[in-house]
Design a protein around this motif. Structure first.
Motif, PDB file in Angstrom:
ATOM      1  N   ASN A   1       2.829  -4.623  -1.923  1.00  0.00           N
ATOM      2  CA  ASN A   1       3.874  -5.555  -2.369  1.00  0.00           C
ATOM      3  C   ASN A   1       3.502  -6.998  -2.054  1.00  0.00           C
ATOM      4  OD1 ASN A   1       5.640  -3.704  -3.550  1.00  0.00           O
ATOM      5  ND2 ASN A   1       6.565  -3.200  -1.574  1.00  0.00           N
ATOM      6  N   LYS A   2       2.918  -7.233  -0.914  1.00  0.00           N
ATOM      7  CA  LYS A   2       2.477  -8.580  -0.537  1.00  0.00           C
ATOM      8  C   LYS A   2       1.408  -9.079  -1.514  1.00  0.00           C
ATOM      9  CE  LYS A   2       0.336 -11.064   3.298  1.00  0.00           C
ATOM     10  NZ  LYS A   2      -0.245 -10.946   4.639  1.00  0.00           N
ATOM     11  N   ILE A   3       0.466  -8.222  -1.841  1.00  0.00           N
ATOM     12  CA  ILE A   3      -0.601  -8.592  -2.781  1.00  0.00           C
ATOM     13  C   ILE A   3      -0.021  -8.882  -4.158  1.00  0.00           C
ATOM     14  CG2 ILE A   3      -2.643  -7.706  -4.011  1.00  0.00           C
ATOM     15  CD1 ILE A   3      -3.312  -6.182  -1.360  1.00  0.00           C
ATOM     16  N   LEU A   4       0.894  -8.037  -4.601  1.00  0.00           N
ATOM     17  CA  LEU A   4       1.514  -8.245  -5.918  1.00  0.00           C
ATOM     18  C   LEU A   4       2.296  -9.554  -5.959  1.00  0.00           C
ATOM     19  CD1 LEU A   4       2.742  -4.628  -6.745  1.00  0.00           C
ATOM     20  CD2 LEU A   4       0.916  -5.903  -7.894  1.00  0.00           C
ATOM     21  N   LYS A   5       3.026  -9.886  -4.902  1.00  0.00           N
ATOM     22  CA  LYS A   5       3.766 -11.146  -4.842  1.00  0.00           C
ATOM     23  C   LYS A   5       2.800 -12.340  -4.894  1.00  0.00           C
ATOM     24  CE  LYS A   5       7.940  -9.791  -2.414  1.00  0.00           C
ATOM     25  NZ  LYS A   5       8.708  -9.891  -1.183  1.00  0.00           N
TER      26      LYS A   5
ATOM     27  N   LYS B   1       4.661   6.119   8.464  1.00  0.00           N
ATOM     28  CA  LYS B   1       4.272   4.756   8.855  1.00  0.00           C
ATOM     29  C   LYS B   1       3.115   4.246   8.010  1.00  0.00           C
ATOM     30  CE  LYS B   1       5.951   4.216  13.462  1.00  0.00           C
ATOM     31  NZ  LYS B   1       5.772   3.540  14.697  1.00  0.00           N
ATOM     32  N   MET B   2       2.132   5.101   7.785  1.00  0.00           N
ATOM     33  CA  MET B   2       0.967   4.681   6.998  1.00  0.00           C
ATOM     34  C   MET B   2       1.378   4.356   5.567  1.00  0.00           C
ATOM     35  SD  MET B   2      -1.460   4.563   9.173  1.00  0.00           S
ATOM     36  CE  MET B   2      -2.905   4.371   8.158  1.00  0.00           C
ATOM     37  N   VAL B   3       2.210   5.203   4.961  1.00  0.00           N
ATOM     38  CA  VAL B   3       2.682   4.954   3.592  1.00  0.00           C
ATOM     39  C   VAL B   3       3.467   3.648   3.547  1.00  0.00           C
ATOM     40  CG1 VAL B   3       4.249   5.769   1.784  1.00  0.00           C
ATOM     41  CG2 VAL B   3       2.633   7.359   2.848  1.00  0.00           C
ATOM     42  N   ASN B   4       4.362   3.446   4.504  1.00  0.00           N
ATOM     43  CA  ASN B   4       5.156   2.213   4.538  1.00  0.00           C
ATOM     44  C   ASN B   4       4.266   0.979   4.679  1.00  0.00           C
ATOM     45  OD1 ASN B   4       7.535   3.622   4.237  1.00  0.00           O
ATOM     46  ND2 ASN B   4       8.038   3.604   6.417  1.00  0.00           N
ATOM     47  N   LYS B   5       3.254   1.065   5.521  1.00  0.00           N
ATOM     48  CA  LYS B   5       2.345  -0.083   5.703  1.00  0.00           C
ATOM     49  C   LYS B   5       1.550  -0.364   4.433  1.00  0.00           C
ATOM     50  CE  LYS B   5       1.860   0.216  10.703  1.00  0.00           C
ATOM     51  NZ  LYS B   5       0.943   0.432  11.823  1.00  0.00           N
ATOM     52  N   TYR B   6       1.077   0.692   3.771  1.00  0.00           N
ATOM     53  CA  TYR B   6       0.349   0.497   2.517  1.00  0.00           C
ATOM     54  C   TYR B   6       1.264  -0.106   1.453  1.00  0.00           C
ATOM     55  CZ  TYR B   6      -4.034   2.802   3.766  1.00  0.00           C
ATOM     56  OH  TYR B   6      -5.234   3.116   4.324  1.00  0.00           O
ATOM     57  N   GLU B   7       2.495   0.393   1.345  1.00  0.00           N
ATOM     58  CA  GLU B   7       3.435  -0.153   0.357  1.00  0.00           C
ATOM     59  C   GLU B   7       3.715  -1.627   0.639  1.00  0.00           C
ATOM     60  OE1 GLU B   7       6.867   2.397   0.407  1.00  0.00           O
ATOM     61  OE2 GLU B   7       5.979   3.755  -1.080  1.00  0.00           O
ATOM     62  N   ALA B   8       3.903  -1.972   1.900  1.00  0.00           N
ATOM     63  CA  ALA B   8       4.161  -3.367   2.258  1.00  0.00           C
ATOM     64  C   ALA B   8       2.962  -4.247   1.897  1.00  0.00           C
ATOM     65  CB  ALA B   8       4.479  -3.480   3.748  1.00  0.00           C
TER      66      ALA B   8
END
Length: 173
Positions: free
Chosen positions: A164-168, A154-161
Motif C-alpha cells: 500500500n505504501k508503494i502504491l501510494k 503479521k507477515m501478511v499485514n506487513k507485506y500489505e502495508a
C-alpha cells in the motif's frame, strides 16, 4: 552438536562453519542441497574436511529432517559474510528453539536478538567464544520470539502495508 544447514555454496559459509567447529572442538553436522554448479567446491573444498565423526555430512534435509536436526542442535551456525537480505533458515532454526550464532551482516541483526535468541558476531573467533556461552540462551525464548514476530498474520499485514505504501508513492509520484 552444532548445525550448519543451507545450500552448499561458498557464500553460505560451510567451510567457515567447519573451521569454527574444529577450533571450538565441537561436533558439526552439515546438511544442505548440493547444486551442480558448486559440485567442485564441495568435492575439493568441503568433502576433504568431513571425517564422519567430528564433521558429518548428512545430505539434503526434507522438512521433517530439518526440524529433527534443528531440535537436536545446541546451536545453528550462520557464518555468512554478505549482506543477507533475510535469512529464512535463521528463522527456521529459532522457530525450532535453536539459538543462532551469526555474522552481523545484512538483515541478520534484525532477526536475532543478541544475547537472547543467539549471538551476533564479526569473526570466527567471536563465533567460537559464543559457542562457549550458548547455554545462556533459553530455547523457549527463541521459539517465542519467532512466534511473536513472524506469524503468518503479521507477515501478511506487513507485506500489505508495504504494498500500500508503494502504491501510494506511485500515485503521488
Amino acid at each position: 552438536y552444532l548445525l550448519w544447514l543451507s545450500k552448499i555454496t561458498p557464500e553460505k559459509g560451510p567451510a567457515e562453519a567447519i573451521d569454527v567447529a574444529k577450533k571450538a572442538k565441537e561436533k558439526l553436522i552439515i546438511s544442505g542441497n548440493l547444486l551442480k554448479e558448486y559440485s567442485d567446491y564441495f568435492e575439493y573444498r568441503i568433502k576433504p574436511l568431513i571425517d564422519g565423526e567430528q564433521i558429518q555430512f548428512v545430505g539434503a534435509a526434507n522438512f521433517e529432517k530439518k526440524i529433527e536436526l534443528f531440535q537436536g542442535a545446541k546451536a545453528f551456525l550462520y557464518p555468512v559474510h554478505r549482506p543477507e537480505p533475510f535469512g529464512l533458515v535463521v528463522i527456521e532454526a529459532m522457530a525450532c528453539g535453536t539459538p543462532v550464532i551469526a555474522c552481523k551482516e545484512g538483515a541478520i541483526p534484525e532477526l536475532i536478538k543478541d544475547g537472547k535468541t543467539g549471538f551476533l558476531v564479526n569473526s570466527q573467533e567471536e563465533m567460537v567464544e559464543r559457542i562457549k556461552r550458548i547455554d545462556q540462551i533459553d530455547r523457549l525464548t527463541c521459539r517465542r520470539y519467532i512466534t511473536r514476530r513472524f506469524t503468518l498474520k503479521k507477515m501478511v499485514n506487513k507485506y500489505e502495508a508495504l504494498y500500500n505504501k508503494i502504491l501510494k508513492q506511485k500515485k503521488n509520484g
